[in-house]
Structures are given as C-alpha cells and as structure tokens.
Design a protein around this motif. Structure first.
Motif, PDB file in Angstrom:
ATOM      1  N   VAL A   1       0.840  -1.206   0.000  1.00  8.95           N
ATOM      2  CA  VAL A   1       0.000   0.000   0.000  1.00  8.95           C
ATOM      3  C   VAL A   1       0.875   1.256   0.000  1.00  8.95           C
ATOM      4  N   PRO A   2       0.703   2.101  -1.019  1.00 10.04           N
ATOM      5  CA  PRO A   2       1.503   3.328  -1.062  1.00 10.04           C
ATOM      6  C   PRO A   2       1.059   4.269   0.054  1.00 10.04           C
ATOM      7  N   SER A   3       2.022   4.926   0.668  1.00  5.82           N
ATOM      8  CA  SER A   3       1.667   5.903   1.687  1.00  5.82           C
ATOM      9  C   SER A   3       2.313   7.234   1.336  1.00  5.82           C
ATOM     10  N   THR A   4       2.534   8.072   2.351  1.00  2.00           N
ATOM     11  CA  THR A   4       2.953   9.439   2.058  1.00  2.00           C
ATOM     12  C   THR A   4       4.228   9.486   1.204  1.00  2.00           C
TER      13      THR A   4
ATOM     14  N   LEU B   1     -15.080   1.149  20.281  1.00  2.00           N
ATOM     15  CA  LEU B   1     -15.321   1.801  18.992  1.00  2.00           C
ATOM     16  C   LEU B   1     -15.024   3.286  19.137  1.00  2.00           C
ATOM     17  N   ARG B   2     -14.162   3.790  18.276  1.00  8.12           N
ATOM     18  CA  ARG B   2     -13.854   5.219  18.328  1.00  8.12           C
ATOM     19  C   ARG B   2     -13.830   5.792  16.896  1.00  8.12           C
ATOM     20  N   ASP B   3     -13.782   7.115  16.838  1.00  9.22           N
ATOM     21  CA  ASP B   3     -13.691   7.765  15.523  1.00  9.22           C
ATOM     22  C   ASP B   3     -12.396   7.313  14.837  1.00  9.22           C
ATOM     23  N   ALA B   4     -12.476   7.035  13.558  1.00  8.92           N
ATOM     24  CA  ALA B   4     -11.302   6.505  12.849  1.00  8.92           C
ATOM     25  C   ALA B   4     -11.153   7.175  11.479  1.00  8.92           C
ATOM     26  N   PRO B   5      -9.890   7.339  11.046  1.00 11.57           N
ATOM     27  CA  PRO B   5      -9.669   7.909   9.714  1.00 11.57           C
ATOM     28  C   PRO B   5      -9.792   6.836   8.625  1.00 11.57           C
ATOM     29  N   TRP B   6     -10.499   7.165   7.575  1.00  6.43           N
ATOM     30  CA  TRP B   6     -10.613   6.292   6.395  1.00  6.43           C
ATOM     31  C   TRP B   6      -9.906   7.006   5.255  1.00  6.43           C
ATOM     32  N   ARG B   7      -9.147   6.270   4.503  1.00  2.17           N
ATOM     33  CA  ARG B   7      -8.375   6.932   3.446  1.00  2.17           C
ATOM     34  C   ARG B   7      -9.308   7.637   2.453  1.00  2.17           C
ATOM     35  N   GLY B   8      -9.057   8.901   2.313  1.00  7.88           N
ATOM     36  CA  GLY B   8      -9.814   9.696   1.347  1.00  7.88           C
ATOM     37  C   GLY B   8     -11.194  10.110   1.819  1.00  7.88           C
TER      38      GLY B   8
ATOM     39  N   LEU C   1      -2.430  10.734  -3.076  1.00  9.88           N
ATOM     40  CA  LEU C   1      -1.271  11.319  -3.749  1.00  9.88           C
ATOM     41  C   LEU C   1      -1.731  12.138  -4.961  1.00  9.88           C
ATOM     42  N   PRO C   2      -0.928  13.112  -5.399  1.00 11.29           N
ATOM     43  CA  PRO C   2      -1.343  13.972  -6.508  1.00 11.29           C
ATOM     44  C   PRO C   2      -1.764  13.154  -7.737  1.00 11.29           C
ATOM     45  N   GLY C   3      -2.915  13.475  -8.267  1.00 14.44           N
ATOM     46  CA  GLY C   3      -3.403  12.807  -9.476  1.00 14.44           C
ATOM     47  C   GLY C   3      -4.243  11.582  -9.221  1.00 14.44           C
ATOM     48  N   CYS C   4      -4.087  10.960  -8.044  1.00 16.02           N
ATOM     49  CA  CYS C   4      -4.854   9.751  -7.734  1.00 16.02           C
ATOM     50  C   CYS C   4      -6.298  10.136  -7.403  1.00 16.02           C
ATOM     51  N   LEU C   5      -7.233   9.314  -7.860  1.00 19.79           N
ATOM     52  CA  LEU C   5      -8.650   9.606  -7.604  1.00 19.79           C
ATOM     53  C   LEU C   5      -9.290   8.521  -6.739  1.00 19.79           C
ATOM     54  N   CYS C   6      -8.454   7.873  -5.913  1.00 17.41           N
ATOM     55  CA  CYS C   6      -8.977   6.764  -5.098  1.00 17.41           C
ATOM     56  C   CYS C   6     -10.142   7.191  -4.205  1.00 17.41           C
TER      57      CYS C   6
ATOM     58  N   GLY D   1      -1.970   4.167  -6.349  1.00 19.03           N
ATOM     59  CA  GLY D   1      -2.988   4.398  -5.319  1.00 19.03           C
ATOM     60  C   GLY D   1      -3.385   3.083  -4.665  1.00 19.03           C
ATOM     61  N   PRO D   2      -3.971   3.131  -3.469  1.00 18.09           N
ATOM     62  CA  PRO D   2      -4.291   1.902  -2.733  1.00 18.09           C
ATOM     63  C   PRO D   2      -5.339   1.023  -3.403  1.00 18.09           C
ATOM     64  N   CYS D   3      -6.204   1.603  -4.240  1.00 17.13           N
ATOM     65  CA  CYS D   3      -7.261   0.793  -4.869  1.00 17.13           C
ATOM     66  C   CYS D   3      -6.720  -0.145  -5.948  1.00 17.13           C
ATOM     67  N   MET D   4      -5.438   0.032  -6.316  1.00 17.20           N
ATOM     68  CA  MET D   4      -4.838  -0.835  -7.336  1.00 17.20           C
ATOM     69  C   MET D   4      -4.018  -1.957  -6.697  1.00 17.20           C
TER      70      MET D   4
END
Ligand code: SF4
Length: 362
Positions: free
Chosen positions: A98-101, A269-276, A311-316, A343-346
């Motif tokens: 999974v690509p990250s920052t 259960l707590r608030d969590a970040p979801w990518r995008g 990441l720039p250009g990714c539309l995930c 991007g992570p969807c690939m």
C-alpha cells in the motif's frame, strides 16, 4: 441465496435466467442505484460480468469495501516509521504494497527493514515468542470479519514484545456516510455476507429504517449477487426498507456471539480515519485501555508528519465512494498498474481499480 436458489443449486442456468427476468420485471426501467460495500462482491460482479446481465436502468456501484484501500495513510506511515526504527513489522500480504505518504512497507523491506508478510495475528504472535529480543508489531487492517481473530490474540495474553497497530473498521458508519453525501443516491445496499456472519444482519436495520433504504446481506456466488439485487428490487416495489438475509446458508440470526464477545472484550469503537473519506464517527476498533501494553499507538512515540492520503493525481477517494469508474482516473493502467500501484485501490484483490484492471486486461 434465497430459498428458491438454495433448492436450485449454485450452477442452475435456468434459475439464473429466472432471476434476471424477475430483476428486469421489478426494475420497470426506473433508475435504481444499488451499492455494495465489499471487495469480494466487486470481484464476483466484475469477473462474472454481472453488470452486463442487468437492465441498463440498474446501476451497480462499488462502495468502500476494501480494507487495504480505506487504510489511512497515517496508519501506514506509523508502520513505516516503526520499520525504520528497526522493529519487526508484520502484516497481511496486500498491506505491504500500500503506497503511503512517501514510501510503502514493501519499499522499506527492499531497503533492509524487517517487514514480514503473515497470514494472521497468530503468526505474528509466534514470531514475537520466537524473538523475545525484538519488538514485533502486527499491522491489522480489516473489517468486522478480521477483527475477532486479532481480538482473540490480545485476549490470550501474547508476549510482551508483541503489539497491534489497529486499522480495523466497521462498515455501517461508512454506509451512513454515503447516505449523507449530497447528490449521492443509494436505493439499496448489498451488505457484506462475511461481515454479517459476525454481526448478523440486524446491525444494518437501523440504517435501513432511518434512510428507508433496503439492505440485503449477500453471498459471493454470482447467483447470490443476482438474488440480492432481486430482493432489493422486491423491497422497493413493496415499499419496504428492511435488512434481509440472502446468505442464509452461512449468516445466522444474531451473527456469531463468540466473535462479538471477543470484539467487545478487546476493543472500543472510536472515531477513525478512512483513506480519502476523513474521520468517520465510531467507525474503528481500538484496543481498550487495559490492553495498552499491546497497543502500538500507546507503546511507541511517533514523529508527527503530515500524512498524505491521496497522492497527486490519484482519484482513489472518488473510486472508494463509487463516484467514478476506475477507468476515469487518468493514471489507470498507465502510471498505476497492479504491478506498480500508485494508489491503494490498485493494490489488492479487493481493490476496485485492481479488479477493473484485471477484468479489462484478461
Ligand atoms: Fe488511484 Fe490508481 Fe485507481 Fe487512479 S487508477 S484511482 S491512482 S488506484
């Protein structure tokens, strides 16, 4: 499958024709948007050409159902930092790509970090037991289906040098997010069969009632998906909005109480970040405070960085929300391929872009 399908079996072409004819009748050429939230459903749908069997008026959309795709960059960045610090980082196969920052666990591994692919948390616990002088971190991404196995390992008192970096999510809050996006219509949900095995279909009823949207827990054979669509259309025709169970051969009323107990014993259960998608309220499993010794976030210090989810250009973010088809991303099949995902969807077999790519190329 529903009762008729169970009698007919999974491979009955006549039954499939009967269901598609019934879908056509029930659709009445009105536009119906059905969203599923499961990468395995998308795989079944795409690899069996299910969309081509449906009337044009029925739109079948993939929502946020791939655990690797929705894993926030900040979680992956934490894992990367720990790998760079010299600790042993273990995770599922898809996660390491999974690509990250500015990197990925696979890249760190290629540069010498101790990153290991495991099939489950139990394997990571075993590695910790065999290497008492190393800190072993298990990066846990997944939904309600995967989380109980991780809860059980923590409840069994693993070695002190083991900890879990949770990126575990629950599905209903993400479905509710979809319902609240302006201009994003959902007429029915196919809910994930394997999540329902753990939770039961009852967890989707509040959503069905609140938003008047039919929900049907579907299995993973092509006929399961067709039957789930038929059941949703039937609810629409009859003016019902219920959480129904198409996957009755596996999903039991009330779900799996043993798995549910493990979840409630180990996690809050707590608030969590979801990518995008940003932070979703009460959508993540985090270890209870009494398990702090096994909680990677509490055990280690992290340098603050501005993680970049998209990441720039990714539309995930748009793909994850079902707002665009993967082929509409300018990077699809060019800069971004299964062999070299941008991007992570690939990345994984549940990623919408990866599935689309494989079914276009094959
Ligand atoms: Fe992201 Fe690649 Fe899909 Fe584009 S093709 S949305 S970059 S994963």
């Amino acid at each position: 499958m529903g009762p008729m399908a169970e009698q007919s079996g999974f491979q009955d072409a006549r039954y499939a024709q009967a269901v598609t004819a019934e879908i056509k009748r029930l659709s009445q050429n009105r536009h119906v948007r059905i969203v599923h939230v499961c990468g395995t459903h998308e795989d079944t749908i795409s690899s069996n050409g299910i969309r081509s069997l449906l009337p044009e008026s029925i739109e079948l959309v993939a929502g946020p159902g791939c655990p690797v795709c929705v894993c926030a960059a900040e979680d992956v960045d934490m894992a990367i930092e720990l790998a760079r610090q010299g600790h042993t980082v273990t995770t599922f196969g898809d996660m390491i790509r999974v690509p990250s920052t500015d990197s990925s666990l696979a890249k760190e591994k290629s540069e010498g970090a101790d990153v290991r692919v495991v099939y489950g948390a139990n394997e990571a616990v075993k590695i910790a037991g065999e290497n008492p002088n190393r800190e072993v971190i298990f990066v846990a991404a997944g939904f309600e289906t995967t989380a109980p196995t991780i809860a059980l390992e923590v409840l069994r008192k693993p070695p002190e040098n083991f900890s879990v970096l949770t990126s575990l999510k629950v599905i209903p809050p993400a479905m509710e997010l979809l319902m609240n996006i302006e201009g994003f219509a959902v007429d029915g949900f196919i809910t994930p069969g394997h999540v329902s095995v753990v939770t039961g279909t009852e967890v989707f009823q509040p959503l069905a009632t609140k938003y008047g949207v039919p929900c049907v827990a579907g299995g993973f054979e092509p006929l399961d998906v067709l039957e789930s669509i038929r059941m949703i259309l039937l609810q629409i025709e009859e003016g019902r909005a219920e959480s129904e169970n198409e996957y009755r051969r596996v999903v039991r009323p009330g779900g799996n109480p043993v798995a549910q107990k493990a979840l409630s014993d180990a996690f809050d259960l707590r608030d969590a970040p979801w990518r995008g998608l940003g932070i979703i309220q009460d959508s993540g499993y985090f270890l209870k405070e009494k398990f702090s010794d096994f909680d990677t976030r509490r055990k280690y210090d992290f340098s603050p960085i501005d993680s970049i989810d998209i990441l720039p250009g990714c539309l995930c973010h748009k793909v994850i929300l079902g707002m665009i088809d993967p082929v509409d991303c300018p990077l699809f099949g060019k800069r971004c391929t299964p062999a070299d995902p941008y991007g992570p969807c690939m990345v994984g077999h549940e990623g919408t872009c990866r599935i689309r790519h494989e079914n276009l190329v094959l």
